[in-house]
Design a protein around this motif. Sequence first.
Motif, PDB file in Angstrom:
ATOM      1  N   SER A  63       0.592  16.212  -9.856  1.00  0.00           N
ATOM      2  CA  SER A  63       1.845  16.299 -10.611  1.00  0.00           C
ATOM      3  C   SER A  63       1.567  16.535 -12.088  1.00  0.00           C
ATOM      4  O   SER A  63       0.424  16.498 -12.534  1.00  0.00           O
ATOM      5  N   LEU A  64       2.644  16.726 -12.824  1.00  0.00           N
ATOM      6  CA  LEU A  64       2.554  16.884 -14.278  1.00  0.00           C
ATOM      7  C   LEU A  64       2.676  15.548 -15.004  1.00  0.00           C
ATOM      8  O   LEU A  64       2.702  15.505 -16.231  1.00  0.00           O
ATOM      9  N   GLN A  65       2.766  14.466 -14.239  1.00  0.00           N
ATOM     10  CA  GLN A  65       2.955  13.138 -14.811  1.00  0.00           C
ATOM     11  C   GLN A  65       1.916  12.783 -15.864  1.00  0.00           C
ATOM     12  O   GLN A  65       2.273  12.336 -16.953  1.00  0.00           O
ATOM     13  N   THR A  66       0.646  12.924 -15.532  1.00  0.00           N
ATOM     14  CA  THR A  66      -0.385  12.487 -16.475  1.00  0.00           C
ATOM     15  C   THR A  66      -0.311  13.274 -17.780  1.00  0.00           C
ATOM     16  O   THR A  66      -0.486  12.706 -18.853  1.00  0.00           O
ATOM     17  N   PHE A  67      -0.032  14.547 -17.686  1.00  0.00           N
ATOM     18  CA  PHE A  67       0.103  15.371 -18.886  1.00  0.00           C
ATOM     19  C   PHE A  67       1.212  14.826 -19.782  1.00  0.00           C
ATOM     20  O   PHE A  67       1.029  14.645 -20.984  1.00  0.00           O
ATOM     21  N   SER A  68       2.362  14.536 -19.191  1.00  0.00           N
ATOM     22  CA  SER A  68       3.484  14.056 -19.997  1.00  0.00           C
ATOM     23  C   SER A  68       3.240  12.648 -20.526  1.00  0.00           C
ATOM     24  O   SER A  68       3.643  12.327 -21.645  1.00  0.00           O
ATOM     25  N   VAL A  69       2.563  11.809 -19.762  1.00  0.00           N
ATOM     26  CA  VAL A  69       2.227  10.461 -20.239  1.00  0.00           C
ATOM     27  C   VAL A  69       1.355  10.547 -21.485  1.00  0.00           C
ATOM     28  O   VAL A  69       1.586   9.847 -22.479  1.00  0.00           O
ATOM     29  N   LEU A  70       0.357  11.391 -21.450  1.00  0.00           N
ATOM     30  CA  LEU A  70      -0.552  11.531 -22.595  1.00  0.00           C
ATOM     31  C   LEU A  70       0.170  12.114 -23.806  1.00  0.00           C
ATOM     32  O   LEU A  70      -0.063  11.681 -24.938  1.00  0.00           O
ATOM     33  N   LEU A  71       1.061  13.063 -23.577  1.00  0.00           N
ATOM     34  CA  LEU A  71       1.846  13.610 -24.688  1.00  0.00           C
ATOM     35  C   LEU A  71       2.766  12.549 -25.281  1.00  0.00           C
ATOM     36  O   LEU A  71       2.874  12.429 -26.506  1.00  0.00           O
ATOM     37  N   VAL A  72       3.424  11.775 -24.416  1.00  0.00           N
ATOM     38  CA  VAL A  72       4.315  10.715 -24.890  1.00  0.00           C
ATOM     39  C   VAL A  72       3.529   9.720 -25.743  1.00  0.00           C
ATOM     40  O   VAL A  72       3.971   9.329 -26.823  1.00  0.00           O
ATOM     41  N   GLY A  73       2.363   9.318 -25.283  1.00  0.00           N
ATOM     42  CA  GLY A  73       1.540   8.393 -26.062  1.00  0.00           C
ATOM     43  C   GLY A  73       1.168   8.957 -27.415  1.00  0.00           C
ATOM     44  O   GLY A  73       1.305   8.283 -28.440  1.00  0.00           O
ATOM     45  N   ALA A  74       0.735  10.215 -27.438  1.00  0.00           N
ATOM     46  CA  ALA A  74       0.314  10.832 -28.697  1.00  0.00           C
ATOM     47  C   ALA A  74       1.485  11.033 -29.646  1.00  0.00           C
ATOM     48  O   ALA A  74       1.374  10.780 -30.842  1.00  0.00           O
ATOM     49  N   VAL A  75       2.605  11.488 -29.139  1.00  0.00           N
ATOM     50  CA  VAL A  75       3.754  11.798 -29.988  1.00  0.00           C
ATOM     51  C   VAL A  75       4.448  10.527 -30.479  1.00  0.00           C
ATOM     52  O   VAL A  75       4.844  10.438 -31.638  1.00  0.00           O
ATOM     53  N   LEU A  76       4.589   9.525 -29.615  1.00  0.00           N
ATOM     54  CA  LEU A  76       5.333   8.321 -29.985  1.00  0.00           C
ATOM     55  C   LEU A  76       4.478   7.270 -30.677  1.00  0.00           C
ATOM     56  O   LEU A  76       4.995   6.417 -31.388  1.00  0.00           O
ATOM     57  N   GLY A  77       3.174   7.286 -30.443  1.00  0.00           N
ATOM     58  CA  GLY A  77       2.320   6.237 -30.986  1.00  0.00           C
ATOM     59  C   GLY A  77       2.193   5.081 -30.005  1.00  0.00           C
ATOM     60  O   GLY A  77       2.820   5.062 -28.951  1.00  0.00           O
ATOM     61  N   SER A  78       1.377   4.111 -30.369  1.00  0.00           N
ATOM     62  CA  SER A  78       1.025   3.049 -29.421  1.00  0.00           C
ATOM     63  C   SER A  78       2.205   2.175 -29.015  1.00  0.00           C
ATOM     64  O   SER A  78       2.426   1.953 -27.825  1.00  0.00           O
ATOM     65  N   ARG A  79       2.969   1.673 -29.955  1.00  0.00           N
ATOM     66  CA  ARG A  79       4.051   0.743 -29.593  1.00  0.00           C
ATOM     67  C   ARG A  79       5.181   1.427 -28.851  1.00  0.00           C
ATOM     68  O   ARG A  79       5.618   0.950 -27.804  1.00  0.00           O
ATOM     69  N   ARG A  80       5.656   2.538 -29.379  1.00  0.00           N
ATOM     70  CA  ARG A  80       6.747   3.245 -28.688  1.00  0.00           C
ATOM     71  C   ARG A  80       6.252   3.851 -27.378  1.00  0.00           C
ATOM     72  O   ARG A  80       6.984   3.882 -26.393  1.00  0.00           O
ATOM     73  N   GLY A  81       5.003   4.325 -27.362  1.00  0.00           N
ATOM     74  CA  GLY A  81       4.444   4.874 -26.127  1.00  0.00           C
ATOM     75  C   GLY A  81       4.351   3.826 -25.031  1.00  0.00           C
ATOM     76  O   GLY A  81       4.730   4.067 -23.882  1.00  0.00           O
ATOM     77  N   VAL A  82       3.861   2.629 -25.381  1.00  0.00           N
ATOM     78  CA  VAL A  82       3.792   1.540 -24.399  1.00  0.00           C
ATOM     79  C   VAL A  82       5.190   1.151 -23.951  1.00  0.00           C
ATOM     80  O   VAL A  82       5.435   0.952 -22.755  1.00  0.00           O
ATOM     81  N   ALA A  83       6.124   1.048 -24.886  1.00  0.00           N
ATOM     82  CA  ALA A  83       7.499   0.690 -24.517  1.00  0.00           C
ATOM     83  C   ALA A  83       8.096   1.726 -23.567  1.00  0.00           C
ATOM     84  O   ALA A  83       8.760   1.380 -22.582  1.00  0.00           O
ATOM     85  N   SER A  84       7.821   2.994 -23.841  1.00  0.00           N
ATOM     86  CA  SER A  84       8.339   4.066 -23.002  1.00  0.00           C
ATOM     87  C   SER A  84       7.754   4.010 -21.594  1.00  0.00           C
ATOM     88  O   SER A  84       8.478   4.110 -20.598  1.00  0.00           O
ATOM     89  N   MET A  85       6.444   3.824 -21.503  1.00  0.00           N
ATOM     90  CA  MET A  85       5.812   3.773 -20.187  1.00  0.00           C
ATOM     91  C   MET A  85       6.132   2.460 -19.456  1.00  0.00           C
ATOM     92  O   MET A  85       6.230   2.442 -18.235  1.00  0.00           O
ATOM     93  N   ALA A  86       6.335   1.372 -20.192  1.00  0.00           N
ATOM     94  CA  ALA A  86       6.765   0.113 -19.561  1.00  0.00           C
ATOM     95  C   ALA A  86       8.173   0.278 -18.997  1.00  0.00           C
ATOM     96  O   ALA A  86       8.461  -0.190 -17.883  1.00  0.00           O
ATOM     97  N   LEU A  87       9.051   0.949 -19.735  1.00  0.00           N
ATOM     98  CA  LEU A  87      10.395   1.243 -19.228  1.00  0.00           C
ATOM     99  C   LEU A  87      10.307   2.102 -17.977  1.00  0.00           C
ATOM    100  O   LEU A  87      10.990   1.834 -16.980  1.00  0.00           O
ATOM    101  N   TYR A  88       9.485   3.120 -18.019  1.00  0.00           N
ATOM    102  CA  TYR A  88       9.291   3.993 -16.853  1.00  0.00           C
ATOM    103  C   TYR A  88       8.820   3.179 -15.645  1.00  0.00           C
ATOM    104  O   TYR A  88       9.373   3.291 -14.550  1.00  0.00           O
TER     105      TYR A  88
END
Length: 191
Positions: free
Chosen positions: A51-76
């Motif tokens: 899937s494209l999941q891992t690609f988007s996860v890595l982009l989300v982490g890079a674009v949002l930063g550590s705190r927002r990225g973790v919050a986003s993936m925890a919500l997911y």
Amino acid sequence: MSSISVSPRTLADVLPGGLARSVALVVGGAVFVGLTAQVAIPLPFTPIPLSLQTFSVLLVGAVLGSRRGVASMALYLLAGAAGVPWFAAHQSGWSFASFGYVVGFVLAAWIVGRLAERGADRNVLRTAGVMVLGNLAIYACGVPGLMLATGLPLAKALLLGVVPFLIGDAIKIVVAAGLLPATWKLVGNRR
């Protein structure tokens, strides 16, 4: 009174706004990963879909930063565990073979986000290295999760849960390594 120009730590910081912006970015990151997870190709020899999941996860982490990225993936993760069918191939819940990978998304978002906050997503080579580390974090959680869900020994779990995805991950890393620094350059030229 002097004006001090503060450089953005992540691409998300380029956008104006405060808490409302951060909440929207966190929710948007989770939705983005949920949507890209639906671009999934089942492989007959492994319970883990491509899937494209891992690609988007890595982009989300890079674009949002550590705190927002973790919050986003925890919500997911939490929304999917609660029943939102937005994991790969419309899966949801706690117990399926690829759930460990979803747990790894949270760790990967933190690692990639933290390194991006320190400027590691601003040139091609460093971005590639960051994406490799993010992928390793996903595998570090995903493979043990696969072993627990299926009873596979480590060697077989690596064969089914890592090896088939290495070429795709390399392609995703190359794309991200070009996309993120190019976006930073574009942002820098417009500031």
